[in-house]
Design an enzyme around this catalytic site. Structure first.
Site, PDB file in Angstrom:
ATOM      1  N   LEU A 121      34.645  39.415   7.139  1.00 53.43           N
ATOM      2  CA  LEU A 121      34.091  39.437   5.789  1.00 53.43           C
ATOM      3  C   LEU A 121      33.774  40.864   5.360  1.00 53.43           C
ATOM      4  O   LEU A 121      34.219  41.325   4.310  1.00 53.43           O
ATOM      5  CB  LEU A 121      32.829  38.563   5.721  1.00 53.43           C
ATOM      6  N   GLU A 165      24.760  39.476  10.010  1.00 58.43           N
ATOM      7  CA  GLU A 165      24.514  38.144   9.427  1.00 58.43           C
ATOM      8  C   GLU A 165      23.599  38.247   8.200  1.00 58.43           C
ATOM      9  O   GLU A 165      22.830  37.333   7.898  1.00 58.43           O
ATOM     10  CB  GLU A 165      23.902  37.175  10.454  1.00 58.43           C
TER      11      GLU A 165
END
Length: 381
Positions: free
Chosen positions: A124, A362
């Site tokens: 990502l 995260e």
């Protein structure tokens, strides 16, 4: 409310802890020095059902709850948080394929992913888009037979090591609705990797940029629906945040356990360190903080399992609190070891280094606070 783990949950925790103590902990420093994790480890974890912890049983997974999964990551992190965190990434990818992939993709990819003959990585972040993930620039262009990806992903655990990558790329207009998710297998023409990153911690995990230069993939490798990739990516992050928090918790607990043993053996001024009341208070503070973190983490996991409307907020709060508590406790353990804590032989300095990144990945803990604040203000009306 029952805070006691069930007999099955205790068995899950014990299985993971015993595996880590036997197969991971004795080798953790060697793997860190070598900068890689032996590929032979993963099928052993797959045989325990750890390659698809919360993949549905109907898809061949273990079908565990998110709370159950946190017990696995907490226990494995007592042996090495770097290894446990890499397993978390693989599980996040496997869950995305199970939840959003076509029947054909699930049948093609999941069996070897669950056995961990195939290791998965998550792509990502980009060099210019970290917290602002929706600003990613990697492009996916549709062709007659499939898609062609062009762009660069950064800080990818398993870059150049994993067998396949779940990649978020822009197939449409700017913003989150223009992002789709794709599966890119290793060896695809146009797929290459940057140099090995020299990191503070997580050194056993090979980390590289993942680069796409008109990388061709078949149409069947579109994950789910076009334009839904950002939603898929975000759906995995609540659980990923709990897993990283669990990794901090387990490693910090291991540091505290080692410190208790050390203080019972180390002598100063005619008595062992654990006889000094001031140091006993520091031990008590660490125990209080870890127990608070553990209950907070399990409450957040419980909410996520039940689909509570405030689950995302609790996952964000737990991620921030537990990762910061873990680092604080590990640092205090290093201090209580004195000069020995600074030496690699005692294992504490590795824990300190490994846990620091948990406050960044995260979603940074600043973003966690932003999530919490926004939801508080929205609830105010």
């Amino acid at each position: 409310m029952d805070f006691a783990p069930s007999e099955e949950q205790r068995a899950i925790f014990d299985l993971a802890r015993e595996f880590g103590a036997e197969h991971i902990a004795p080798h953790a420093r060697t793997w860190e020095a070598e900068g890689t994790i032996p590929r032979t480890l993963w099928p052993e974890l797959g045989a325990l059902g750890f390659g698809g912890l919360y993949v549905r049983e109907s898809s061949g997974g273990s079908g565990l709850s998110r709370l159950d999964a946190t017990l696995v990551f907490e226990a494995l992190s007592m042996a090495c948080p770097s290894v446990a965190a890499f397993l978390s990434i693989h599980n996040m990818c496997a869950k995305m394929i199970d939840a959003f992939g076509s029947e054909e993709m699930r049948a093609r990819v999941l069996p070897e992913a669950l056995s961990m003959q195939t290791v998965l990585s998550y792509c990502l972040t980009e060099p210019g888009s970290g917290s602002d993930a929706a600003a990613l620039k990697t492009r996916a262009v549709r062709g007659a037979e499939g898609w062609a990806l062009t762009g660069t992903k950064a800080f990818i655990s398993g870059g150049g090591y994993s067998d396949a990558y779940v990649v978020m790329a822009r197939s449409g207009a700017a913003g989150p609705k223009g992002i789709s998710a794709f599966l890119v297998e290793d060896g695809r023409p146009g797929l290459s990797f940057g140099g090995l990153e020299d990191k503070m911690g997580w050194r056993a995990q090979p980390t590289r940029q993942v680069q796409f230069d008109n990388c061709a993939i078949p149409a069947a490798n579109l994950l789910g629906e076009e334009g839904h990739g950002f939603r898929y990516a975000m759906a995995g992050l609540d659980g990923g945040r709990l897993n990283i928090a669990a990794c901090s918790l387990g490693a910090a607990q291991a540091a505290l356990d080692a410190t208790l043993s050390y203080m019972g053996e180390r002598q100063a001024f005619g008595q062992s360190l654990d006889r000094f009341q001031a140091l006993q208070f520091r031990l008590a503070d660490m125990e209080i903080e870890l127990q608070a973190a553990r209950i907070f983490l399990r409450q957040a996991a419980w909410k996520l399992d039940r689909g509570a409307t405030d689950a995302t907020r609790f996952c964000a709060m737990a991620k921030a609190f537990v990762t910061e508590t873990g680092s604080k406790v590990a640092d205090a353990c290093l201090q209580l070891h004195g000069g020995y804590g600074y030496l690699a032989d005692y294992g504490i300095e590795k824990i300190v280094r490994d846990l620091r990144v948990h406050q960044i990945l995260e979603g940074t803990n600043e973003i966690m606070r932003l999530i919490v604040a926004r939801q508080l203000l929205e609830a105010r009306g």
